[in-house]
Design a protein around this motif. Structure first.
Motif, PDB file in Angstrom:
ATOM      1  N   ALA A  79       0.642  -1.064   0.344  1.00 50.47           N
ATOM      2  CA  ALA A  79      -0.327   0.132  -0.086  1.00 50.47           C
ATOM      3  C   ALA A  79       0.378   1.327  -0.145  1.00 50.47           C
ATOM      4  O   ALA A  79       0.674   1.728  -0.648  1.00 50.47           O
ATOM      5  N   MET A  80       2.132   1.258   0.398  1.00 49.14           N
ATOM      6  CA  MET A  80       2.615   2.643   0.909  1.00 49.14           C
ATOM      7  C   MET A  80       3.244   2.428  -0.410  1.00 49.14           C
ATOM      8  O   MET A  80       3.942   3.592  -1.146  1.00 49.14           O
ATOM      9  N   ASN A  81       3.655   1.596  -1.228  1.00 51.63           N
ATOM     10  CA  ASN A  81       4.706   1.990  -2.300  1.00 51.63           C
ATOM     11  C   ASN A  81       3.048   2.214  -3.342  1.00 51.63           C
ATOM     12  O   ASN A  81       3.708   2.734  -4.843  1.00 51.63           O
ATOM     13  N   LYS A  82       2.171   2.355  -3.577  1.00 50.01           N
ATOM     14  CA  LYS A  82       0.664   3.041  -3.824  1.00 50.01           C
ATOM     15  C   LYS A  82       0.623   4.138  -3.817  1.00 50.01           C
ATOM     16  O   LYS A  82      -0.452   4.929  -4.161  1.00 50.01           O
ATOM     17  N   ALA A  83       1.150   4.856  -2.265  1.00 49.33           N
ATOM     18  CA  ALA A  83       0.627   5.920  -2.262  1.00 49.33           C
ATOM     19  C   ALA A  83       0.883   7.197  -3.421  1.00 49.33           C
ATOM     20  O   ALA A  83       1.811   7.139  -3.797  1.00 49.33           O
ATOM     21  N   TYR A  84       0.207   7.919  -3.288  1.00 56.59           N
ATOM     22  CA  TYR A  84      -0.380   9.472  -4.319  1.00 56.59           C
ATOM     23  C   TYR A  84       0.066  10.129  -3.562  1.00 56.59           C
ATOM     24  O   TYR A  84      -0.529  11.141  -2.370  1.00 56.59           O
ATOM     25  N   VAL A  85       1.188  11.004  -3.668  1.00 53.39           N
ATOM     26  CA  VAL A  85       2.213  12.038  -2.932  1.00 53.39           C
ATOM     27  C   VAL A  85       2.983  12.381  -4.037  1.00 53.39           C
ATOM     28  O   VAL A  85       4.369  13.196  -3.280  1.00 53.39           O
ATOM     29  N   PRO A  86       2.509  13.049  -5.231  1.00 54.14           N
ATOM     30  CA  PRO A  86       3.253  14.238  -5.931  1.00 54.14           C
ATOM     31  C   PRO A  86       3.531  15.216  -5.165  1.00 54.14           C
ATOM     32  O   PRO A  86       4.683  16.131  -5.239  1.00 54.14           O
ATOM     33  N   TYR A  87       3.615  15.720  -3.771  1.00 56.17           N
ATOM     34  CA  TYR A  87       3.677  17.040  -3.149  1.00 56.17           C
ATOM     35  C   TYR A  87       4.432  17.200  -2.276  1.00 56.17           C
ATOM     36  O   TYR A  87       6.013  17.589  -1.818  1.00 56.17           O
ATOM     37  N   SER A  88       4.496  16.273  -1.140  1.00 52.97           N
ATOM     38  CA  SER A  88       5.266  15.505  -0.397  1.00 52.97           C
ATOM     39  C   SER A  88       5.860  15.167  -0.184  1.00 52.97           C
ATOM     40  O   SER A  88       7.431  14.731   0.256  1.00 52.97           O
ATOM     41  N   GLN A  89       5.888  13.797  -1.104  1.00 49.77           N
ATOM     42  CA  GLN A  89       7.060  12.388  -1.959  1.00 49.77           C
ATOM     43  C   GLN A  89       7.233  11.750  -0.022  1.00 49.77           C
ATOM     44  O   GLN A  89       7.489  10.889  -0.211  1.00 49.77           O
ATOM     45  N   PHE A  90       5.899  11.689   0.391  1.00 48.79           N
ATOM     46  CA  PHE A  90       5.758  10.513   1.976  1.00 48.79           C
ATOM     47  C   PHE A  90       5.465   9.736   2.004  1.00 48.79           C
ATOM     48  O   PHE A  90       4.325  10.465   2.137  1.00 48.79           O
ATOM     49  N   HIS A  91       5.720   8.295   1.824  1.00 50.44           N
ATOM     50  CA  HIS A  91       4.749   7.297   1.217  1.00 50.44           C
ATOM     51  C   HIS A  91       4.242   6.846   2.195  1.00 50.44           C
ATOM     52  O   HIS A  91       5.210   6.654   3.851  1.00 50.44           O
ATOM     53  N   VAL A  92       3.236   6.727   3.068  1.00 51.18           N
ATOM     54  CA  VAL A  92       2.482   5.975   4.103  1.00 51.18           C
ATOM     55  C   VAL A  92       1.401   5.178   3.806  1.00 51.18           C
ATOM     56  O   VAL A  92       1.155   5.186   2.909  1.00 51.18           O
ATOM     57  N   GLY A  93       1.734   3.218   3.969  1.00 53.80           N
ATOM     58  CA  GLY A  93       0.761   2.476   3.892  1.00 53.80           C
ATOM     59  C   GLY A  93       0.598   2.034   5.848  1.00 53.80           C
ATOM     60  O   GLY A  93       0.835   2.352   6.485  1.00 53.80           O
ATOM     61  N   ALA A  94      -0.699   1.391   5.475  1.00 58.30           N
ATOM     62  CA  ALA A  94      -1.614   0.595   6.667  1.00 58.30           C
ATOM     63  C   ALA A  94      -2.136   0.061   5.976  1.00 58.30           C
ATOM     64  O   ALA A  94      -3.166  -0.540   4.924  1.00 58.30           O
TER      65      ALA A  94
END
Length: 138
Positions: free
Chosen positions: A17-32
């Motif tokens: 899930a973390m690897n699929k995060a959509y984070v174009p602004y922070s580039q900070f991926h989180v998954g749960a």
């Protein structure tokens, strides 16, 4: 002291899930990833938005998927992010997790190597306000 034994399947779901995060602004991926009391798995990732504070957290996404799936009791939740520090749930997500927790719910904070810290709900959010407080008010 909580056990740091890792549920490999739950860890891998959170990592995916973390690897699929959509984070174009922070580039900070989180998954749960959540394991429910019924034995079902649900996951979520953080999703940012150009209206920056309007994004959603990974934990909120996993909880929404859980509720949609018909479950309402979290047994374990794994939260994973990159970096040296612990990527713990934000205040809002702590309350969201609390809504669907029991005294036995465990929150596992992970890094790329696996579980870094495991906490009970009471350790993560001591003296919390939950549904039972509203029952007592009436």
């Amino acid at each position: 002291m909580p056990d740091l034994t890792q549920n490999t399947e739950l860890f891998e779901l959170a990592k995916e899930a973390m690897n699929k995060a959509y984070v174009p602004y922070s580039q900070f991926h989180v998954g749960a990833a959540i394991l429910t009391a019924k034995g079902q798995f649900y996951s979520g990732c953080n999703v940012e938005n150009a209206a920056y504070p309007e994004g959603t957290c990974a934990e909120a996404g996993a909880i929404a998927a859980m509720v949609l799936g018909g479950d309402t009791l979290i047994k374990d939740i794994y939260v994973i992010g990159n970096g040296d520090g612990l990527v713990t749930p934000c205040g809002g997500c702590r309350q969201k997790i609390r809504e669907f927790s029991s005294a036995d719910t465990m929150i596992h904070i992970c890094g790329a190597e696996g579980v870094r810290k495991s906490l009970t709900m009471d350790e993560l959010l001591p003296f919390s306000f939950g549904p039972e407080n509203l029952e007592q008010a009436g």
